[in-house]
Design an enzyme around this catalytic site. Structure first.
Site, short mmCIF file in Angstrom:
data_model
loop_
_atom_site.label_atom_id
_atom_site.label_comp_id
_atom_site.label_asym_id
_atom_site.label_seq_id
_atom_site.Cartn_x
_atom_site.Cartn_y
_atom_site.Cartn_z
N PHE A 168 -77.86 -16.38 -29.46
CA PHE A 168 -79.13 -16.24 -28.74
C PHE A 168 -80.27 -15.88 -29.68
CE2 PHE A 168 -76.18 -14.95 -25.13
CZ PHE A 168 -76.09 -16.26 -24.70
N TRP A 185 -85.41 -15.77 -23.23
CA TRP A 185 -85.08 -15.18 -24.55
C TRP A 185 -83.64 -15.54 -24.94
CZ3 TRP A 185 -81.24 -11.79 -25.99
CH2 TRP A 185 -81.35 -11.23 -27.26
N HIS A 186 -82.79 -15.69 -23.93
CA HIS A 186 -81.38 -15.93 -24.23
C HIS A 186 -81.11 -17.33 -24.74
CE1 HIS A 186 -80.88 -12.22 -21.98
NE2 HIS A 186 -79.70 -12.12 -22.57
N GLY A 187 -82.01 -18.24 -24.55
CA GLY A 187 -81.76 -19.56 -25.10
C GLY A 187 -82.70 -20.60 -24.55
#
Lengths: 471, 439
Positions: A471, A320-322
């Site tokens: 993000f 999810w962060h990248g």
């Protein structure tokens, strides 16, 4: 636009505040009882806020709201098929704008002849997409009623305080307050102080700490990294990301409070954790609870194939962060630790001295940030070689220098990552009830110092973007 | 309740005060501290709005040109300095930072205004384009105020020494039959004043100089300054607060050049010393270290005494991006320009870089010298007016002619290529010098 931008502080925010107050005044006169001018003003400024940085992608966000609005109505009537469609739509949008280019580039590097689309990541897409998903699922579960007013749903999703970097506000948290909220002087005072505290965290602490981490962990600093340098650099980043992100959350919660919204807390002194499981109860709480409620528990939670559930949740948390493999690795790293803790540490945790638990947890958190920081695996390898003493230089001047040149910053960062306010409150209330005048003076002085120091440090600041807005 | 209201009113008033300052007072246009023009309000176009550039530039403009910017910056620096644990013999390292859109450059061009007979430098303006500036690899600040010394770290990333040596050799091949070609590479202060514990922050210059000189053709006269300057490190041969050397350092360099070129340079006592007090140079802007600001120094320069000379300038006009857009007609002026304020002290020599300077002297030596230089070289020619009948000075970043034509037209007999090591190693200087041969 970001909250710690001078333009936001001294143009956008005052203009918005005046317009909002005017709208509130009109609302009080009840010339149009069914229409909330306050909400209209909030939506208008939210769209301007978003369009300021993303003039084209604001249309994407609006389209997303339109679709989710009708899907929500569909779920209320027909249930699951609309939910499935809504989930596919939202995750499809996220996949397209956040991950498509990455996967195409990976396929191309493996020799698969695909063209790599050049798609810029729309700011805040991870946050507003997850908010939309939470809304649809809550409507499906009937934990919250469907929103039949498009403008209200637009307000919920586009509300600028939490639009681009969270916290991920559940629809149920603010559903009632969208149409019925009241602001008293305590809300305003608490909200303003919270906003200033967040500003201070970001500008006074995070921005300065980022100078250390950037100096030591990028460019020539990384090339000549010593063991001490790697530790100093990553510990600086550890504090930086906390003050950066929790600062943003404080500012969002503070603005929300001034407007009459009560967002849930997103942090609870994560570096005071006694295990990694505990850390994730305290860090980015809105994301953790999202995955727990909408993925982990529906997958079976603790009841069946728990290990698989944990790994899936943590891989997705990381990703999810990248769109980068290091984030996936970061998620797997935590997934494994949480799983191991479940069967080992957590069963004996009460018998282990607290100080050891803190040290154990912080060491793993710091290692985790090492994985998180480097998207390039070559650089990550270089960093960890230094981190574990596998380089020639144990120490270097630049690293040692950052300890003394920023000596008080380190001290303040350590102190403010602990529950100082709670301790102070407890300590003061032990011997006497705080005098309101003394409290007022203290808070006024604090507000003055925070604002003036932040403004001074914002002049000439070149590293002012919030980490989580990417993000 | 009442107290909450008071707090709300107090914070609102504070915010309102800042809004008044930031939105109603005149905006800053130039930062003396950073020695650069501040951002202007961007031009509007629908395309830039669509792409998000316009709004971004408006935010940048607002943050870059706030009223009292330098005052606020000083507050910011003071605040940052308070974060440090203080020690008596502190050495700090300031890593190179991202630069704002308008670039602060190492060499500054003052705007000249005519005041009676005198040229007075009123303020600084940027002069050179980005690829011509000295590479900012970070600043090492040694000691505390009032005697802190700021040193620009040297990082030889581009390895420009070989192409530079090739260009110098090409000059020798081209001009060897009509003129002597000299090469002077000027070490920077960090080579002499870097404390041992901070040596890892900078690359050593001596090996680079050795390598460079070994690549230069033996027919080129090398003016090796390393030892010459090294013998005088106890004197003020480098400025403490500026990236340049001091005029005294340039004097020793001129003496060494004179020795190699077989001309005479008088003893220092034969020059007329002049002092600009309280000089704080470019390193404050680079390091943003308040210790540097609090360590002003005397800028002592030396004017030739008893020698008649006339200086003629051909000034270049520059646009906002510091590109040459025109050239003024030759006009006479002072070689040593009177500067207003102390921050422009290094511009005493010729006023700026963007010009071709021709000095005709009453010297009975029939030789004519062409100095091809960066800003370090500005401090050298004044010592040589008694040694050559003409001294020409061109800056490699501002020269639009074919160098062969220039040398022929002015019957140049000696060509001194004098640059600091950072410019040499950046690759930029070599590329420019090479271009002048091909124009």
């Amino acid at each position: 636009m970001v909250f710690s931008d001078l333009f936001f502080l001294f143009v956008f925010l005052p203009v918005f505040a005046l317009s909002y107050l005017l709208a509130a005044w009109v609302d009080r006169r009840k010339t149009m009882p069914s229409f909330s001018w306050r909400n209209a003003m909030l939506v208008l400024f939210s769209l301007i806020f978003y369009a300021w940085g993303e003039p084209v992608y604001v249309l994407l966000m609006l389209s997303s709201v339109v679709v989710n609005y009708f899907v929500g109505l569909g779920i209320a009537q027909k249930g699951k098929p609309f939910l499935v469609f809504g989930l596919v739509f939202n995750l499809g949008v996220l996949a397209t704008f956040k991950y498509l280019s990455f996967f195409c580039a990976e396929l191309l590097s493996l020799g698969v002849p695909v063209s790599v689309p050049r798609i810029a990541l729309p700011i805040g897409i991870s946050f507003y997409t997850f908010q939309s998903i939470s809304y649809l699922i809550d409507v499906y579960r009937r934990t919250t009623p469907v929103q039949r007013s498009f403008k209200n749903l637009l307000l919920y999703i586009s509300m600028f305080p939490q639009l681009i970097a969270g916290p991920i506000v559940r629809y149920g948290t603010v559903a009632h307050e969208i149409n019925d909220r009241h602001v008293n002087s305590e809300d305003l005072a608490e909200g303003m102080m919270r906003f200033l505290r967040g500003l201070g965290k970001k500008v006074i602490l995070a921005n300065q700490l980022s100078e250390i981490s950037t100096q030591l962990l990028t460019g020539s600093g990384l090339e000549n990294l010593s063991t001490v340098g790697s530790w100093v650099g990553i510990v600086a980043f550890t504090f930086q990301i906390y003050f950066d992100f929790s600062g943003y959350s404080d500012m969002a919660i503070g603005i929300g409070r001034c407007l009459g919204f009560h967002f849930n807390e997103n942090f609870d002194h994560p570096y005071c954790c006694v295990s990694i499981t505990d850390f994730w109860r305290r860090w980015h709480i809105s994301l953790g609870t999202f995955f727990r409620d909408y993925l982990y528990i529906p997958m079976g939670g603790n009841r069946r194939h728990q290990a698989l559930n944990i790994m899936v949740v943590w891989m997705l948390t990381g990703f999810w962060h990248g769109a980068s493999w290091n984030f996936l690795l970061w998620g797997i790293f935590y997934g494994i630790i949480v799983m191991v803790e479940k069967y080992t540490l957590l069963k004996v945790i009460k018998r282990i001295p607290q100080v050891l638990l803190h040290l154990y947890s912080l060491l793993l958190v710091v290692i985790g940030w090492g994985i998180f920081y480097f998207e390039d695996f070559g650089q990550m390898k270089q960093f960890f070689r230094a981190f574990f003493g596998r380089v020639e230089a144990f120490s270097d001047f630049a690293a040692v220098n950052t300890l003394s040149s920023y000596g008080w910053l380190w001290v303040v960062a350590i102190i403010f990552s602990m529950p100082l306010r709670e301790w102070l409150n407890r300590w003061v209330s032990r011997w006497q009830k705080p005098r309101p005048v003394l409290l007022l003076v203290t808070r006024s002085v604090l507000a003055f110092l925070l604002l003036s120091a932040s403004v001074a440090l914002l002049v000439g600041a070149t590293n002012n973007a919030f980490l989580y807005t990417r993000f | 309740m009442r107290h909450n209201r008071f707090l709300v009113a107090f914070i609102t008033l504070m915010m309102a005060a800042f809004v008044v300052v930031f939105c109603t007072l005149p905006r800053s246009r130039y930062s003396e501290l950073e020695k650069r023009d501040l951002l202007r309000f961007p031009n509007f176009s629908w395309q830039s709005l669509r792409e998000g550039n316009f709004t971004q530039k408006v935010s940048n403009w607002f943050s870059d040109s706030e009223p009292f910017r330098d005052v606020l910056m000083r507050g910011s620096m003071e605040l940052k300095s308070q974060m440090a644990f203080k020690t008596k013999s502190a050495v700090t390292f300031h890593a190179a930072q991202e630069e704002p859109e308008t670039t602060m450059v190492m060499d500054s061009l003052p705007k000249e205004v005519e005041l009676g007979d005198q040229r007075v430098i009123e303020e600084f303006h940027n002069s050179v384009n980005a690829n011509a500036k000295m590479e900012n690899a970070g600043v090492i600040v040694v000691g505390n105020s009032p005697s802190a010394r700021a040193l620009m770290a040297f990082k030889n990333k581009n390895k420009g020494e070989k192409p530079f040596a090739e260009v110098v050799n090409a000059y020798q091949k081209t001009f060897g039959s009509v003129a002597n070609v000299y090469c002077m590479i000027i070490p920077t202060a960090v080579e002499y004043y870097c404390p041992v514990n901070a040596e890892s922050c900078t690359d050593p210059e001596f090996p680079v100089l050795t390598e460079l000189y070994s690549l230069i053709d033996s027919a080129v006269y090398v003016v090796d300054l390393y030892r010459v300057l090294g013998e005088h490190v106890d004197e003020d041969i480098y400025l403490r607060t500026d990236h340049h050397w001091a005029p005294l350092g340039a004097y020793y360099a001129a003496r060494q050049f004179a020795l190699v070129a077989d001309v005479e340079v008088p003893e220092l006592v034969n020059f007329e010393a002049d002092t600009i007090k309280n000089y704080v140079g470019s390193m404050y802007g680079f390091s943003k270290d308040v210790n540097v600001k609090k360590s002003p120094e005397d800028f002592v320069y030396y004017k030739p005494r008893g020698i008649e000379y006339t200086t003629t300038y051909r000034k270049y006009d520059l646009d906002e991006d510091f590109q040459i857009v025109g050239e003024e007609k030759p006009h006479q002026g002072d070689f040593f320009v009177k500067v207003s304020g102390s921050s422009s002290a290094y511009c005493t020599f010729m006023g700026s870089d963007a010009r071709i300077t021709q000095v005709k002297t009453a010297s009975d030596c029939p030789r004519r010298l062409l100095v091809m230089k960066d800003s370090f070289g500005n401090a050298i020619p004044g010592y040589l007016f008694g040694s050559f009948e003409e001294v020409h000075v061109i800056d490699f970043r501002y020269f639009t002619y074919n160098i062969k034509d220039y040398v022929e037209e002015h019957s140049i007999t000696d060509i001194l290529i004098a640059n600091n090591i950072s410019h040499v190693c950046s690759g930029a200087a070599g590329a420019y010098y090479s271009k002048f041969l091909k124009k």
